[in-house]
Write a protein that holds these residues in place. Structure first.
Motif, short mmCIF file in Angstrom:
data_model
loop_
_atom_site.label_atom_id
_atom_site.label_comp_id
_atom_site.label_asym_id
_atom_site.label_seq_id
_atom_site.Cartn_x
_atom_site.Cartn_y
_atom_site.Cartn_z
N THR A 58 0.84 -1.19 0.00
CA THR A 58 0.00 0.00 0.00
C THR A 58 0.88 1.24 0.00
OG1 THR A 58 -1.62 -1.22 1.29
CG2 THR A 58 -1.85 1.16 1.24
N TRP A 60 2.01 5.11 0.63
CA TRP A 60 1.79 5.92 1.82
C TRP A 60 0.65 6.92 1.63
CZ3 TRP A 60 2.23 11.16 1.49
CH2 TRP A 60 2.94 11.66 0.41
N TRP A 61 0.40 7.36 0.41
CA TRP A 61 -0.62 8.37 0.21
C TRP A 61 -2.03 7.77 0.14
CZ3 TRP A 61 3.02 7.14 -3.52
CH2 TRP A 61 2.55 6.46 -4.63
N SER A 62 -2.14 6.45 0.11
CA SER A 62 -3.47 5.84 0.03
C SER A 62 -4.29 6.13 1.28
CB SER A 62 -3.35 4.35 -0.19
OG SER A 62 -2.80 3.73 0.94
N TYR A 63 -3.62 6.33 2.41
CA TYR A 63 -4.36 6.66 3.63
C TYR A 63 -4.98 8.05 3.53
CZ TYR A 63 -1.73 2.67 5.24
OH TYR A 63 -1.19 1.43 5.35
N GLU A 65 -5.85 9.47 0.68
CA GLU A 65 -6.88 9.44 -0.36
C GLU A 65 -8.25 9.12 0.21
OE1 GLU A 65 -5.72 6.71 -3.38
OE2 GLU A 65 -4.08 7.98 -4.11
N ARG A 66 -8.29 8.30 1.25
CA ARG A 66 -9.57 7.97 1.86
C ARG A 66 -10.21 9.19 2.52
NH1 ARG A 66 -8.48 3.12 5.65
NH2 ARG A 66 -6.58 4.30 5.95
N GLN A 68 -9.71 12.34 1.47
CA GLN A 68 -9.66 13.47 0.54
C GLN A 68 -11.01 14.17 0.42
OE1 GLN A 68 -8.39 12.34 -3.33
NE2 GLN A 68 -8.19 14.43 -4.04
#
Length: 139
Positions: A58, A60-63, A65-66, A68
């Protein structure tokens, strides 16, 4: 002579805790006996291994994105509130800063032949802003 930590029965011991017979009986009564003979354990292990190898790390920026959809409007609102607060706050009164002109005047007065006491008095008056500094000074 060398003994491993697991041999001593420490917190990292690989053994199972002792079985609780009354709890096991209650679980078997509520759930039933597990069908351990009917399970394809090798197939299950194979599917778990494939799923683990197929999972992508995963980023690091996927957290972020949730969040956003919620974070962008909140950040805009906080920015607007901050800008309005700064805009509506009256500016403080200007502070007068003492300049070094008094020191230059005192030096030029002494170099021109004046007494050092007069130069010190004029310098002190320029710094303190008082009309007569020498009133309370002992002689």
């Amino acid at each position: 002579m060398t003994e491993r930590l697991t041999d001593r029965g420490g917190p990292f011991d690989a053994g199972d805790p002792p079985r609780d017979a009354p709890l096991g009986a209650l679980l078997r009564e509520a759930v039933g006996t597990p069908p351990s003979d009917e399970v394809d354990w090798a197939g299950l292990a194979s599917r778990i291994g494939i799923a683990i190898r197929a999972s992508r790390p995963t980023p690091w920026w996927s957290y972020a994105e949730r969040w956003q959809r919620r974070a962008v409007p909140l950040a805009l609102a906080a920015g607007l509130i901050g800008a309005l607060t700064i805009w509506s706050t009256p500016s403080p009164a200007p502070v007068e800063v003492a300049t070094g002109a008094g020191a230059a005047d005192a030096v030029s007065s002494v170099l021109a032949g004046g007494s050092s006491a007069d130069a010190a008095g004029s310098f002190t008056r320029s710094i303190a802003g008082a009309a007569d500094v020498g009133l309370g000074a002992p002689e």
